[in-house]
Design an enzyme around this catalytic site. Structure first.
Site, PDB file in Angstrom:
ATOM      1  N   GLY A   1     -18.892 -48.239  -8.916  1.00 31.40           N
ATOM      2  CA  GLY A   1     -18.914 -48.457 -10.343  1.00 31.40           C
ATOM      3  C   GLY A   1     -20.113 -49.186 -10.900  1.00 31.40           C
ATOM      4  CB  ALA A  33     -19.462 -53.671 -17.958  1.00 32.19           C
ATOM      5  CG  ASP A  34     -17.322 -50.233 -13.317  1.00 34.26           C
ATOM      6  OD1 ASP A  34     -17.912 -49.737 -12.354  1.00 34.26           O
ATOM      7  OD2 ASP A  34     -16.679 -51.300 -13.242  1.00 34.26           O
ATOM      8  NE  ARG A  35     -17.469 -44.442 -18.990  1.00 30.85           N
ATOM      9  CZ  ARG A  35     -17.498 -43.109 -18.984  1.00 30.85           C
ATOM     10  NH1 ARG A  35     -17.400 -42.436 -20.104  1.00 30.85           N
ATOM     11  NH2 ARG A  35     -17.613 -42.453 -17.850  1.00 30.85           N
ATOM     12  CB  ALA A  84     -13.978 -49.548 -18.233  1.00 31.28           C
TER      13      ALA A  84
END
Length: 378
Positions: free
Chosen positions: A55, A256-258, A266
């Protein structure tokens, strides 16, 4: 490119043109083993199985460099054949992890670049291939530079937030999952801020969560903190609220991944509950992420696809047998029990104090509980 200085910290990725190795994070902290990546298939497998930290920016770097490695040894009759090869390989790499937007952004840029070369009458097929390889290689250096900027901006934000009142003894930080050199090309995002605070002698102590069920905090973050002699303590995920109640924790910093346009974020499962407890205890909750993690196409977090992983990650645990020194996998739950294992959760923007990027620190709109993240800012 072979002589590039990637990082001043532990390296998860070792690259020179024609050679790519990744530190197998499934074997950490017990066995520091580097695996060779010679094809896109190798890169895909390393990402999917989380030998590369899942991620994070490292995924996009490894994906692109695995393509560069394969391009380096392959010949093409014309640019159309090259473009078709790139499209097929990138389409496959896209399936390795569905939540990490860094990967999708990188794939989009590489596809556009390859398509543009088709219409470029100056570039022949060999020069087009070389430029694609150079683009992939540049990501490595850019990621380290971006991370250092994140570290600088984030540490300055916290120093200004607390002024001189808490800085005499240094700040105490809680972090979740792994966001350091093992999650990036070097330095790190959330852990990069911690490194910058430590470098400036403004850090007192770091608490890192175990980060179940994959234990990235206990295995990887703890490994990095010990490796670099940063004062630190490991806790179970369930101890976070008690920690904030009993210890003088100044901030929680996560990666953060998104990140959506409104700031909904996320990240590794367990992040949401940390944001809730930070709000309750009145301390800043910072998200540290490169701008490539921002998905401007998504209005809010309800639109983020959340990867649900195999239940065996919850029901089993890997550890070192102190008797014979071998890694073993043990069952730790009852047979027949149902398991829900989402890899990520979404933290609403109203629980986030600031989003720290390589371009600067973004705070919520005045009198509103959302951020205003726009492409033109980046």
């Amino acid at each position: 490119m072979g002589g590039i200085v990637q990082s001043e910290t532990l390296l998860a990725i070792k690259y020179s043109r024609g050679s790519l190795e990744i530190l197998n994070q499934l074997l950490l902290p017990f066995q520091p083993v580097y695996d060779k990546i010679t094809t896109v298939d190798d890169g895909h497998d390393a990402i999917r199985t989380m030998r590369v930290r899942g991620g994070a920016p490292a995924i996009a770097v490894v994906a692109s460099l695995s393509l560069a490695i394969e391009l380096n040894v392959k010949s093409f009759v014309n640019k159309a054949e090259l473009n078709q090869f790139v499209k097929e390989k990138l389409s496959y790499l896209k399936t390795s992890r569905p939540t990490a937007v860094d990967l999708f952004n990188t794939i989009g840029k590489l596809l556009s670049l390859s398509e543009n070369f088709l219409n470029d009458t100056v570039l022949n097929v060999e020069k087009s291939k070389l430029k694609l390889i150079e683009f992939c290689e540049a990501m490595l250096q850019t990621d380290v530079e971006n991370n250092k900027n994140i570290g600088s901006f984030g540490s300055e934000f916290l120093k200004n937030y607390y002024k001189s009142s808490s800085l005499s003894e240094g700040l105490t930080i809680l972090t979740h999952c792994n966001t350091g050199s093992l999650a990036t090309a070097g330095w790190g995002t959330a852990l990069g801020i911690i490194r910058s605070l430590n470098e400036a002698k403004n850090l007192s102590h770091v608490y890192c969560t175990e980060t179940r069920p994959y234990n990235q905090g206990g295995r990887l973050t703890a490994y990095e903190l010990v490796y670099e002699k940063i004062p630190s303590t490991l806790i179970c995920d369930s101890m976070a609220s008690a920690l904030l109640k009993t210890k003088n924790v100044n901030a929680i910093i996560v990666g953060a991944d998104r990140v959506c346009a409104n700031g909904d974020t996320a990240n590794k499962i367990g992040t949401y509950q940390l944001a809730i407890t930070a709000k309750y205890h009145g301390i800043p909750f910072l998200v540290a992420a490169p701008s490539t993690s921002i998905d401007f196409s998504l209005e809010n977090g309800s639109l983020i696809p959340i990867e649900v992983r195999n239940g065996s990650e919850v029901s089993k645990i890997k550890g070192l047998d102190e008797g014979d020194g071998k890694l073993r996998t043990l069952k730790i739950s009852a047979d027949g029990i149902n398991i829900w294992n989402p890899g990520f959760d979404v933290t609403p923007a109203d629980l986030i104090s600031a989003i720290v990027t390589e371009k600067g620190v973004f705070e919520k709109l005045k009198d509103k509980n959302v951020f205003n993240l726009k492409k033109e800012y980046f």
